[in-house]
Write a protein that holds these residues in place. Structure first.
Motif, PDB file in Angstrom:
ATOM      1  N   VAL A  73       1.155  -0.912   0.212  1.00 52.33           N
ATOM      2  CA  VAL A  73      -0.072   0.534   0.138  1.00 52.33           C
ATOM      3  C   VAL A  73       1.019   1.258   0.174  1.00 52.33           C
ATOM      4  N   GLY A  74       1.500   1.167   1.376  1.00 49.11           N
ATOM      5  CA  GLY A  74       3.156   2.204   0.842  1.00 49.11           C
ATOM      6  C   GLY A  74       3.748   2.641  -0.405  1.00 49.11           C
ATOM      7  N   GLY A  75       4.086   1.396  -1.141  1.00 47.74           N
ATOM      8  CA  GLY A  75       4.859   1.919  -2.398  1.00 47.74           C
ATOM      9  C   GLY A  75       3.878   2.107  -3.849  1.00 47.74           C
ATOM     10  N   ILE A  76       2.179   1.693  -3.602  1.00 54.30           N
ATOM     11  CA  ILE A  76       1.371   1.901  -4.353  1.00 54.30           C
ATOM     12  C   ILE A  76       0.991   3.896  -4.388  1.00 54.30           C
ATOM     13  N   LEU A  77       0.670   3.876  -2.573  1.00 53.46           N
ATOM     14  CA  LEU A  77       0.443   5.396  -2.594  1.00 53.46           C
ATOM     15  C   LEU A  77       1.245   6.640  -2.605  1.00 53.46           C
ATOM     16  N   ALA A  78       2.843   5.994  -2.664  1.00 58.04           N
ATOM     17  CA  ALA A  78       3.735   6.937  -3.579  1.00 58.04           C
ATOM     18  C   ALA A  78       3.903   7.210  -4.948  1.00 58.04           C
ATOM     19  N   SER A  79       3.277   6.070  -5.633  1.00 60.33           N
ATOM     20  CA  SER A  79       3.412   5.573  -6.909  1.00 60.33           C
ATOM     21  C   SER A  79       2.242   6.593  -7.662  1.00 60.33           C
ATOM     22  N   LYS A  80       1.109   6.892  -6.906  1.00 64.34           N
ATOM     23  CA  LYS A  80       0.347   8.470  -6.888  1.00 64.34           C
ATOM     24  C   LYS A  80       0.416   9.334  -6.812  1.00 64.34           C
ATOM     25  N   GLY A  81       1.467   9.801  -6.194  1.00 66.95           N
ATOM     26  CA  GLY A  81       2.207  11.208  -5.324  1.00 66.95           C
ATOM     27  C   GLY A  81       1.683  11.302  -3.998  1.00 66.95           C
ATOM     28  N   PHE A  82       1.337  10.334  -3.815  1.00 62.27           N
ATOM     29  CA  PHE A  82       1.050  10.627  -1.941  1.00 62.27           C
ATOM     30  C   PHE A  82       2.483  10.373  -1.134  1.00 62.27           C
TER      31      PHE A  82
ATOM     32  N   PHE B 120     -13.657  -4.853   3.556  1.00 60.92           N
ATOM     33  CA  PHE B 120     -13.195  -4.363   2.413  1.00 60.92           C
ATOM     34  C   PHE B 120     -13.860  -5.634   1.576  1.00 60.92           C
ATOM     35  N   LYS B 121     -14.094  -4.429   0.590  1.00 62.45           N
ATOM     36  CA  LYS B 121     -14.980  -5.615  -1.055  1.00 62.45           C
ATOM     37  C   LYS B 121     -13.848  -6.567  -1.889  1.00 62.45           C
ATOM     38  N   THR B 122     -12.527  -5.629  -1.764  1.00 56.84           N
ATOM     39  CA  THR B 122     -11.133  -6.270  -2.410  1.00 56.84           C
ATOM     40  C   THR B 122     -10.557  -7.343  -1.581  1.00 56.84           C
ATOM     41  N   LYS B 123     -10.202  -8.952  -2.328  1.00 58.50           N
ATOM     42  CA  LYS B 123      -9.388  -9.506  -1.015  1.00 58.50           C
ATOM     43  C   LYS B 123      -8.224  -9.309  -1.767  1.00 58.50           C
ATOM     44  N   ILE B 124      -7.301 -10.289  -0.919  1.00 57.31           N
ATOM     45  CA  ILE B 124      -6.091  -9.914  -1.486  1.00 57.31           C
ATOM     46  C   ILE B 124      -6.056 -11.759  -1.908  1.00 57.31           C
ATOM     47  N   ARG B 125      -5.590 -11.930  -3.109  1.00 55.58           N
ATOM     48  CA  ARG B 125      -4.953 -13.516  -2.981  1.00 55.58           C
ATOM     49  C   ARG B 125      -3.569 -13.609  -3.016  1.00 55.58           C
ATOM     50  N   LYS B 126      -3.431 -14.818  -2.681  1.00 61.17           N
ATOM     51  CA  LYS B 126      -2.194 -15.825  -1.952  1.00 61.17           C
ATOM     52  C   LYS B 126      -1.446 -15.375  -3.705  1.00 61.17           C
ATOM     53  N   ASN B 127      -0.132 -15.108  -3.810  1.00 55.18           N
ATOM     54  CA  ASN B 127       0.513 -15.031  -4.846  1.00 55.18           C
ATOM     55  C   ASN B 127       1.418 -15.284  -4.521  1.00 55.18           C
ATOM     56  N   ILE B 128       2.952 -15.592  -5.162  1.00 54.61           N
ATOM     57  CA  ILE B 128       4.173 -15.969  -4.461  1.00 54.61           C
ATOM     58  C   ILE B 128       4.461 -14.785  -4.933  1.00 54.61           C
ATOM     59  N   THR B 129       4.670 -13.700  -6.165  1.00 51.56           N
ATOM     60  CA  THR B 129       5.107 -13.030  -6.140  1.00 51.56           C
ATOM     61  C   THR B 129       6.075 -11.596  -5.253  1.00 51.56           C
ATOM     62  N   LEU B 130       4.419 -11.352  -4.229  1.00 49.06           N
ATOM     63  CA  LEU B 130       4.508 -10.450  -3.524  1.00 49.06           C
ATOM     64  C   LEU B 130       5.715 -11.245  -2.689  1.00 49.06           C
ATOM     65  N   ALA B 131       6.376 -12.213  -2.086  1.00 44.33           N
ATOM     66  CA  ALA B 131       7.221 -12.621  -1.478  1.00 44.33           C
ATOM     67  C   ALA B 131       8.631 -13.294  -2.256  1.00 44.33           C
TER      68      ALA B 131
ATOM     69  N   ALA C 123      -6.027  -2.445  -6.257  1.00 44.69           N
ATOM     70  CA  ALA C 123      -7.892  -2.352  -6.646  1.00 44.69           C
ATOM     71  C   ALA C 123      -7.750  -1.910  -4.487  1.00 44.69           C
ATOM     72  N   PHE C 124      -7.230  -2.842  -3.581  1.00 49.56           N
ATOM     73  CA  PHE C 124      -7.419  -2.017  -2.279  1.00 49.56           C
ATOM     74  C   PHE C 124      -7.120  -0.649  -2.103  1.00 49.56           C
ATOM     75  N   THR C 125      -5.958  -0.087  -2.731  1.00 49.03           N
ATOM     76  CA  THR C 125      -5.836   1.343  -2.001  1.00 49.03           C
ATOM     77  C   THR C 125      -6.547   1.853  -3.215  1.00 49.03           C
ATOM     78  N   VAL C 126      -7.161   1.810  -3.781  1.00 46.91           N
ATOM     79  CA  VAL C 126      -8.077   2.930  -4.370  1.00 46.91           C
ATOM     80  C   VAL C 126      -9.411   2.303  -3.434  1.00 46.91           C
ATOM     81  N   GLU C 127     -10.176   1.070  -3.165  1.00 47.11           N
ATOM     82  CA  GLU C 127     -10.885   1.392  -1.940  1.00 47.11           C
ATOM     83  C   GLU C 127     -10.616   2.076  -0.626  1.00 47.11           C
ATOM     84  N   LEU C 128      -9.602   1.583  -0.036  1.00 46.18           N
ATOM     85  CA  LEU C 128      -8.989   2.322   1.141  1.00 46.18           C
ATOM     86  C   LEU C 128      -9.111   4.111   0.678  1.00 46.18           C
ATOM     87  N   LEU C 129      -8.877   4.485  -0.191  1.00 50.05           N
ATOM     88  CA  LEU C 129      -8.712   6.359  -0.792  1.00 50.05           C
ATOM     89  C   LEU C 129     -10.121   6.624  -0.557  1.00 50.05           C
TER      90      LEU C 129
END
Length: 251
Positions: free
Chosen positions: A24-33, A204-215, A239-245
């Protein structure tokens, strides 16, 4: 614009607190926050995943010596207050300190207005460090794997948050529950359905799928947006970050 201080907390480990904070930190930063990450877990996993190793100074030094919080730049718009294994000793050393539950809040006060968001990665326990993180926060998000035991522990976390509200910081509140590490099996589906039926819009409506790339991103000391912005994990966290915002009114 008011700075949002968000703690990601759960007394159970392995639910994705650190991954969520970093993503979430990386995505918010990429959005200019402007974003400040605070690693408040003695395991220092967020520090290692962002910086690749332990730093000379950490949040421990600030807690014990009341020194300004150390900040290290990670990337454009993204800074981190690193942790260290020494933080494990902080609770014992602060046991007789006056107002020890609100030290982090006071340390953040001089700098938080430099940021749009402060994101705190909590340790997997409900102890003094977690209480400090919650008391410093405007919002608390609970990452939760859809399994029986974590679901049963959710009541305990909410009771803890209520105690912080009543005794320390009335503005602190549970903003929502984020379902993480979701797999396509009947057990996960059943638990998620139960969770949504009981808590309604708190989940939250968004859910995070298990994803090895995150690790994999963690191993490379990068947030998911710098590592692989097109993988399922990145898409889910975007998608979660958009919903959070939207939920926070900060589009």
């Amino acid at each position: 614009m008011e700075t949002k201080v968000i703690a990601f907390g759960n007394h159970k480990g392995g639910v994705g607190k650190t991954t969520t904070t970093a993503s979430v930190g990386g995505i918010l930063a990429s959005k200019g926050f402007k974003v400040l990450l605070v690693d408040f877990d003695p395991q220092a996993n967020l520090t290692f995943s962002m910086l690749g190793g332990e730093q000379e100074v950490s949040s421990y030094d600030s807690l014990i010596k009341r020194e300004p919080l150390p900040r290290v730049n990670v990337s454009e718009n993204l800074d981190i207050v690193p942790s260290s294994l020494d933080l494990e000793y902080a609770e014992m050393e602060l046991i007789s300190t006056f107002s020890r539950e609100t030290i982090l809040k006071k340390l953040l006060q001089p700098i938080k207005n430099e940021y749009d968001f402060v994101l705190i990665d909590c340790r997997p326990s409900l102890t003094l460090l977690t209480m400090n993180a919650f008391a410093a926060s405007t919002d608390i998000i609970v990452p939760l794997v859809p399994e029986a035991l974590p679901l049963n522990g959710l009541k305990k976390i909410n009771e803890y948050i209520v105690k912080v509200q009543e005794n320390l910081t009335p503005e602190t509140h549970l903003t929502g529950v984020l379902v993480t590490k979701v797999e396509t099996n009947n057990h996960h589906k059943s638990i998620e359905t139960e969770l949504r039926s009981v808590l309604g819009d708190l989940v939250f409506k968004t859910k995070i799928r298990k994803n090895i790339t995150l690790a994999d991103a963690t191993l490379e000391s990068k947030d998911i947006m710098r590592f692989n912005p097109k993988c399922n994990g990145a898409l889910d966290y975007q998608a979660f970050t958009v919903e959070l915002l939207e939920k926070l009114g900060k589009k």
